[in-house]
Design an enzyme around this catalytic site. Structure first.
Site, PDB file in Angstrom:
ATOM      1  N   SER A   1       0.833  -1.197   0.000  1.00 33.94           N
ATOM      2  CA  SER A   1       0.000   0.000   0.000  1.00 33.94           C
ATOM      3  C   SER A   1       0.876   1.258   0.000  1.00 33.94           C
ATOM      4  O   SER A   1       1.700   1.429  -0.891  1.00 33.94           O
ATOM      5  CB  SER A   1      -0.941  -0.045   1.209  1.00 33.94           C
ATOM      6  OG  SER A   1      -1.891   0.989   1.152  1.00 33.94           O
TER       7      SER A   1
ATOM      8  N   ASP B   1      -9.822  -3.586  -5.237  1.00 34.26           N
ATOM      9  CA  ASP B   1      -8.922  -2.607  -4.627  1.00 34.26           C
ATOM     10  C   ASP B   1      -8.900  -1.362  -5.498  1.00 34.26           C
ATOM     11  O   ASP B   1      -8.667  -1.450  -6.705  1.00 34.26           O
ATOM     12  CB  ASP B   1      -7.505  -3.219  -4.524  1.00 34.26           C
ATOM     13  CG  ASP B   1      -6.487  -2.276  -3.912  1.00 34.26           C
ATOM     14  OD1 ASP B   1      -6.878  -1.180  -3.443  1.00 34.26           O
ATOM     15  OD2 ASP B   1      -5.298  -2.633  -3.880  1.00 34.26           O
TER      16      ASP B   1
ATOM     17  N   HIS C   1      -7.881  -4.818  -0.850  1.00 32.60           N
ATOM     18  CA  HIS C   1      -6.824  -4.006  -0.262  1.00 32.60           C
ATOM     19  C   HIS C   1      -6.660  -4.319   1.231  1.00 32.60           C
ATOM     20  O   HIS C   1      -7.628  -4.386   1.962  1.00 32.60           O
ATOM     21  CB  HIS C   1      -7.139  -2.517  -0.433  1.00 32.60           C
ATOM     22  CG  HIS C   1      -5.960  -1.634  -0.138  1.00 32.60           C
ATOM     23  ND1 HIS C   1      -4.980  -1.369  -1.068  1.00 32.60           N
ATOM     24  CD2 HIS C   1      -5.587  -0.988   0.986  1.00 32.60           C
ATOM     25  CE1 HIS C   1      -4.063  -0.595  -0.524  1.00 32.60           C
ATOM     26  NE2 HIS C   1      -4.406  -0.348   0.728  1.00 32.60           N
TER      27      HIS C   1
END
Length: 322
Positions: free
Chosen positions: A108, A262, A292
């Site tokens: 991320s 995501d 995610h």
């Protein structure tokens, strides 16, 4: 099965994970940069993941505890991750690590920071070259929050479209002013957006990723005040997808993992294309059932998803292949 030690690398807190089993040769070293949108997360919250990577791949892992926004705005996190990585590489002989087998890895926002560190180090001749970069559902641009993945997954946990934009502003400026403009795409001047459209465009997303629905977005211009407030969104250290080809061409072998559900999926797909277009070897793995933040749950005591474990196994196999 691991030795762990908390240290300071260039005044940045790190935790080192070292397998107890002796190694016949020098180990690979992994700089791990945690996610959390640049405002959440810590060494502690990524303890299980770092332990698993160190144990399963028999690597030394350095987890970086960088400063967080909004208290410490951009570029504080980038500076911490870069300085910790440089310190490690300059002192690598103390850790039994092969200087030709150092990997930078992050998920991320950590994937964003790992990509930026990799780019910053690409032209350095005074340090060993990175062997690889591993980017797990990275966020790599803030020009377009209306790409197909942002539209399709706008309300999918753990990261909605609005949260992604809000957290990006908090990371940059310490506040979420101009959120409306960022979401509608009126935060970057049209001429700048057109300049980067060769790299940040739905046209570069394979058609199979548009079948769940995609509506082309109308280009909007912006006011000078808004543009001035977020102009650093165009800096490659914040948005690595915008780096020049000369930098991209120097990057190491790369592993990119994307998840179908995501909002950041298309950032990974666009970067994959950029790397491949510039002759960088890319291993890409797409979790069709992934979302995610899935690596935060792969080994949870109360909530676990098989996709997370499957993804971790692929990462470990990639590491072992280096």
């Amino acid at each position: 099965k691991l030795f762990t030690k908390d240290l300071l690398f260039a005044e940045v807190p790190v935790r080192v994970y070292l397998p107890r089993v002796p190694s016949a040769s020098k180990r690979r070293g992994i700089i791990f940069i945690h996610g959390g949108c640049g405002i959440f997360g810590s060494i502690k919250t990524y303890e299980k993941l770092c332990r698993s990577i160190a144990r399963e791949s028999q690597s030394l892992v350095v987890s970086v505890g960088y400063r967080l926004a909004p208290e410490h705005k951009y570029p504080a996190a980038h500076e911490d991750c870069l300085n910790a990585t440089i310190h490690f590489m300059k002192n690598i002989q103390h850790y039994g690590v092969d200087p030709d087998n150092v990997i930078v890895c992050g998920d991320s926002a950590g994937g964003n920071l790992a990509a930026a560190v990799s780019q910053t180090l690409a032209g350095r001749s005074d340090l060993p070259k990175l062997r690889a970069q591993i980017l797990l559902y990275p966020g790599l641009q803030a020009l377009d929050f209306n790409l197909p993945s942002y539209q399709q997954n706008r309300r999918v946990p753990l990261l909605s479209r609005e949260r992604a934009a809000c957290f990006g502003l908090l990371y940059l400026n310490g506040d979420a002013l101009h959120l409306k403009e960022v979401l509608e795409g009126s935060h970057i001047p049209i001429d700048i957006k057109l300049n980067y459209r060769k790299w940040v465009s739905p046209d570069n997303i394979p058609e199979r990723f548009k079948v769940r629905g995609y509506k082309p977005h109308v280009l909007l211009d912006c006011t000078a005040a808004v543009s001035e407030s977020v102009k650093r969104f165009c800096e490659p250290n914040l948005c690595p997808l915008l780096a020049e080809d000369a930098v991209i061409q120097q990057l190491p072998e790369s592993f990119i993992l994307t998840c179908e559900y995501d909002v950041l999926r298309d950032d990974g797909l666009l970067y994959k294309k950029r790397l491949e277009d510039n002759g960088v070897r890319v291993t890409w793995y797409h979790l069709e059932d992934g979302f995610h933040g899935i690596f935060n749950t792969f080994n949870s005591d109360w909530l676990s998803f098989s996709a997370g474990k499957r993804g971790l196994d692929i990462i470990v196999n990639f590491l072992k292949s280096l």
